[in-house]
Design a protein around this motif. Structure first.
Motif, PDB file in Angstrom:
ATOM      1  N   THR A  11     -13.236 -25.969  14.352  1.00 48.79           N
ATOM      2  CA  THR A  11     -14.428 -25.144  14.439  1.00 48.79           C
ATOM      3  C   THR A  11     -14.169 -23.804  13.764  1.00 48.79           C
ATOM      4  O   THR A  11     -13.168 -23.156  14.056  1.00 48.79           O
ATOM      5  CB  THR A  11     -14.787 -24.885  15.925  1.00 48.79           C
ATOM      6  OG1 THR A  11     -14.732 -26.133  16.630  1.00 48.79           O
ATOM      7  CG2 THR A  11     -16.170 -24.285  16.081  1.00 48.79           C
ATOM      8  N   ILE A  12     -15.038 -23.398  12.859  1.00 52.09           N
ATOM      9  CA  ILE A  12     -14.889 -22.054  12.307  1.00 52.09           C
ATOM     10  C   ILE A  12     -15.861 -21.115  13.009  1.00 52.09           C
ATOM     11  O   ILE A  12     -16.843 -21.540  13.600  1.00 52.09           O
ATOM     12  CB  ILE A  12     -15.021 -22.008  10.760  1.00 52.09           C
ATOM     13  CG1 ILE A  12     -16.321 -22.637  10.290  1.00 52.09           C
ATOM     14  CG2 ILE A  12     -13.848 -22.723  10.097  1.00 52.09           C
ATOM     15  CD1 ILE A  12     -16.522 -22.521   8.796  1.00 52.09           C
ATOM     16  N   HIS A  13     -15.508 -19.825  12.971  1.00 55.72           N
ATOM     17  CA  HIS A  13     -16.245 -18.822  13.745  1.00 55.72           C
ATOM     18  C   HIS A  13     -17.745 -18.913  13.481  1.00 55.72           C
ATOM     19  O   HIS A  13     -18.191 -18.919  12.339  1.00 55.72           O
ATOM     20  CB  HIS A  13     -15.733 -17.424  13.397  1.00 55.72           C
ATOM     21  CG  HIS A  13     -16.369 -16.351  14.227  1.00 55.72           C
ATOM     22  ND1 HIS A  13     -16.129 -16.230  15.578  1.00 55.72           N
ATOM     23  CD2 HIS A  13     -17.243 -15.378  13.914  1.00 55.72           C
ATOM     24  CE1 HIS A  13     -16.821 -15.212  16.061  1.00 55.72           C
ATOM     25  NE2 HIS A  13     -17.506 -14.677  15.061  1.00 55.72           N
ATOM     26  N   ASN A 136       1.567 -22.984  17.225  1.00 54.65           N
ATOM     27  CA  ASN A 136       1.306 -21.701  17.896  1.00 54.65           C
ATOM     28  C   ASN A 136       1.188 -21.873  19.401  1.00 54.65           C
ATOM     29  O   ASN A 136       0.945 -20.894  20.112  1.00 54.65           O
ATOM     30  CB  ASN A 136      -0.029 -21.130  17.401  1.00 54.65           C
ATOM     31  CG  ASN A 136      -0.115 -21.103  15.896  1.00 54.65           C
ATOM     32  OD1 ASN A 136       0.782 -20.580  15.247  1.00 54.65           O
ATOM     33  ND2 ASN A 136      -1.171 -21.691  15.329  1.00 54.65           N
ATOM     34  N   ASN A 157       1.425 -24.726   9.796  1.00 52.13           N
ATOM     35  CA  ASN A 157       1.037 -23.731  10.800  1.00 52.13           C
ATOM     36  C   ASN A 157      -0.477 -23.581  10.739  1.00 52.13           C
ATOM     37  O   ASN A 157      -1.016 -22.897   9.865  1.00 52.13           O
ATOM     38  CB  ASN A 157       1.722 -22.377  10.584  1.00 52.13           C
ATOM     39  CG  ASN A 157       1.303 -21.369  11.644  1.00 52.13           C
ATOM     40  OD1 ASN A 157       0.606 -20.404  11.371  1.00 52.13           O
ATOM     41  ND2 ASN A 157       1.675 -21.601  12.893  1.00 52.13           N
ATOM     42  N   HIS A 159      -4.399 -22.523  12.100  1.00 53.73           N
ATOM     43  CA  HIS A 159      -4.961 -21.248  12.573  1.00 53.73           C
ATOM     44  C   HIS A 159      -4.138 -20.073  12.042  1.00 53.73           C
ATOM     45  O   HIS A 159      -3.911 -19.099  12.770  1.00 53.73           O
ATOM     46  CB  HIS A 159      -4.974 -21.168  14.110  1.00 53.73           C
ATOM     47  CG  HIS A 159      -5.759 -22.231  14.803  1.00 53.73           C
ATOM     48  ND1 HIS A 159      -7.132 -22.209  14.909  1.00 53.73           N
ATOM     49  CD2 HIS A 159      -5.369 -23.369  15.440  1.00 53.73           C
ATOM     50  CE1 HIS A 159      -7.543 -23.274  15.592  1.00 53.73           C
ATOM     51  NE2 HIS A 159      -6.500 -23.995  15.915  1.00 53.73           N
ATOM     52  N   TYR A 160      -3.665 -20.175  10.806  1.00 56.21           N
ATOM     53  CA  TYR A 160      -2.801 -19.095  10.309  1.00 56.21           C
ATOM     54  C   TYR A 160      -3.542 -17.758  10.374  1.00 56.21           C
ATOM     55  O   TYR A 160      -4.715 -17.663  10.009  1.00 56.21           O
ATOM     56  CB  TYR A 160      -2.294 -19.346   8.876  1.00 56.21           C
ATOM     57  CG  TYR A 160      -1.380 -18.228   8.469  1.00 56.21           C
ATOM     58  CD1 TYR A 160      -0.093 -18.148   8.986  1.00 56.21           C
ATOM     59  CD2 TYR A 160      -1.818 -17.188   7.642  1.00 56.21           C
ATOM     60  CE1 TYR A 160       0.739 -17.080   8.688  1.00 56.21           C
ATOM     61  CE2 TYR A 160      -0.993 -16.118   7.338  1.00 56.21           C
ATOM     62  CZ  TYR A 160       0.288 -16.074   7.871  1.00 56.21           C
ATOM     63  OH  TYR A 160       1.110 -15.003   7.594  1.00 56.21           O
ATOM     64  N   LEU A 161      -2.841 -16.753  10.833  1.00 58.34           N
ATOM     65  CA  LEU A 161      -3.453 -15.472  11.141  1.00 58.34           C
ATOM     66  C   LEU A 161      -2.673 -14.364  10.438  1.00 58.34           C
ATOM     67  O   LEU A 161      -1.463 -14.251  10.620  1.00 58.34           O
ATOM     68  CB  LEU A 161      -3.381 -15.290  12.660  1.00 58.34           C
ATOM     69  CG  LEU A 161      -4.223 -14.221  13.316  1.00 58.34           C
ATOM     70  CD1 LEU A 161      -5.704 -14.436  13.035  1.00 58.34           C
ATOM     71  CD2 LEU A 161      -3.987 -14.261  14.824  1.00 58.34           C
ATOM     72  N   GLU A 194      -8.102 -20.726   9.011  1.00 54.24           N
ATOM     73  CA  GLU A 194      -9.235 -21.474   9.574  1.00 54.24           C
ATOM     74  C   GLU A 194     -10.322 -21.661   8.516  1.00 54.24           C
ATOM     75  O   GLU A 194     -10.834 -20.668   7.974  1.00 54.24           O
ATOM     76  CB  GLU A 194      -9.787 -20.738  10.798  1.00 54.24           C
ATOM     77  CG  GLU A 194      -8.782 -20.703  11.930  1.00 54.24           C
ATOM     78  CD  GLU A 194      -9.267 -19.906  13.140  1.00 54.24           C
ATOM     79  OE1 GLU A 194     -10.240 -19.142  13.009  1.00 54.24           O
ATOM     80  OE2 GLU A 194      -8.651 -20.051  14.216  1.00 54.24           O
TER      81      GLU A 194
END
Lengths: 235, 235
Positions: A11-13, A136, A157, A159-161, A194
């Motif tokens: 799901t994207i924001h 994560n 990895n 949801h890389y942030l 994301e």
């Protein structure tokens, strides 16, 4: 021919589950009306039934039904006979623990290598890498091993942030954590933001979506690659 | 009498390592001029020597020298003979793996229960709980177990972070992760914000610092407790 989608997130924001991927998925699963769902990662601790019901909704929009692997007596047989497989997100430790418990990692690998289309999101993408060492998630259960499917020759990895320059929090950034990973391991890691996914077709691996990804190779400074990059060089 | 400080972080934003705790530490380690340092968590993958040198600086300010456990031939003996022990932060998986490798978890527990003053920060605090299942760290190595010291009868989540209402990131919040923990485990978890610590004196356990902490009990909604709360009720 192998056909795999490894997505950073379901799901994207601001969006609904899987909606940014539905066109892709319609094509990805075009040879089947039913997808086998692996709900073992249990996001928020929800039940396998509840998770399967939740996932059936977006798949319904492209005319596919979804059946949870937990509803089969023999999960190995369910995988061997599936015409499409989706492993959803949640907790990677819980997912991997259950895959080992049911002894089906090799079944999934065999099915996917024989051409059964596979979709992974988040934890379901993590397990496509060599190991789950770059998840994560919180280690809420103790799986018998961190070794995963190795469908691609590197680690994921999801949801890389990126580090937040305004943050006052002193916990490690994602980049620091992955650098620490390379104090003990040498395989490359792809930080999938994301909205990004990796499309595997046979031996080809391509970064899809509109975003760059961050690549961490052992002994090198991390760097960016752009959307539509071939990931062959990470072999 | 047991004397333990379990701190969320070594460093608070804008500060120097341990400076917010130095007055406490001067008193905590008042019976010794030398502290045994356990550098196994290797933040950023730095060497045991480098980490020990880094930690010697703040301890120098209160007139204490620091000796790394890796410089002793017999780590069990080093622990038994230590007059004060500090386990620093970094990666909890790496720390716990090395503690098991050297078979010293029980040595530390015995020393601390016999009154050797102990300080833990971050990963070094995580191991004071029943298990390391509520660490925030990346599982970059595979330890033989997630069981830790159990110096307190609950689990620790250091660097506790409140959800950011402005975030567009879809990865799980800390609260969601701890809720998932309680799908598989029943012990309470204390979310220690940066700047908080738990002071254990004999059987008493008190939340110190200026901040509230967040308590997660199995089957209950999470709630806040204020600084100077007695943690006896978590037994």
């Amino acid at each position: 021919m192998r056909s795999i989608i490894i997505a950073s997130t379901s799901t994207i924001h601001g969006g609904q589950p899987l909606d940014y991927l539905l066109d892709e998925l319609e094509n990805h699963f075009k040879t089947t009306d039913e997808v086998l769902f692996i709900p073992y990662a249990r996001p928020g601790g929800i039940s396998h039934d509840e998770y399967t019901t939740r996932v059936a909704e977006p798949f319904g929009k492209i005319g596919k039904s979804v059946k949870g692997i937990h509803s089969f007596d023999n999960p190995k047989k369910a995988i061997a006979e599936a015409k499409g497989i989706f492993t959803g997100g949640g907790n990677t430790f819980v997912l991997v623990n259950q895959l080992y418990k049911n002894d089906i990692l090799s079944s999934i690998k065999e099915a996917v290598n024989n051409g059964t289309p596979y979709l992974g999101t988040s934890a379901g993408s993590n397990i496509c890498g060599l190991t789950m060492n770059t998840t994560n998630d919180m280690p809420i259960v103790y799986p018998p091993s961190f070794k995963t499917l190795g469908l691609v020759p590197f680690n994921i990895n999801p949801h890389y942030l990126d580090p937040d320059p305004k943050s006052t929090h002193m916990g490690e950034t994602r980049e620091t954590r992955i650098k620490e990973f390379h104090a003990y391991n040498t395989q490359p890691v792809i930080g999938l933001r994301e909205g990004s996914w990796i499309e595997v077709k046979g031996d080809s691996m391509v970064l899809k979506g509109n975003l760059d990804s961050r690549i961490f190779e052992f002994g090198k400074d991390p760097y960016e690659i752009s959307a539509n990059s071939d990931l062959e060089f990470l072999k």
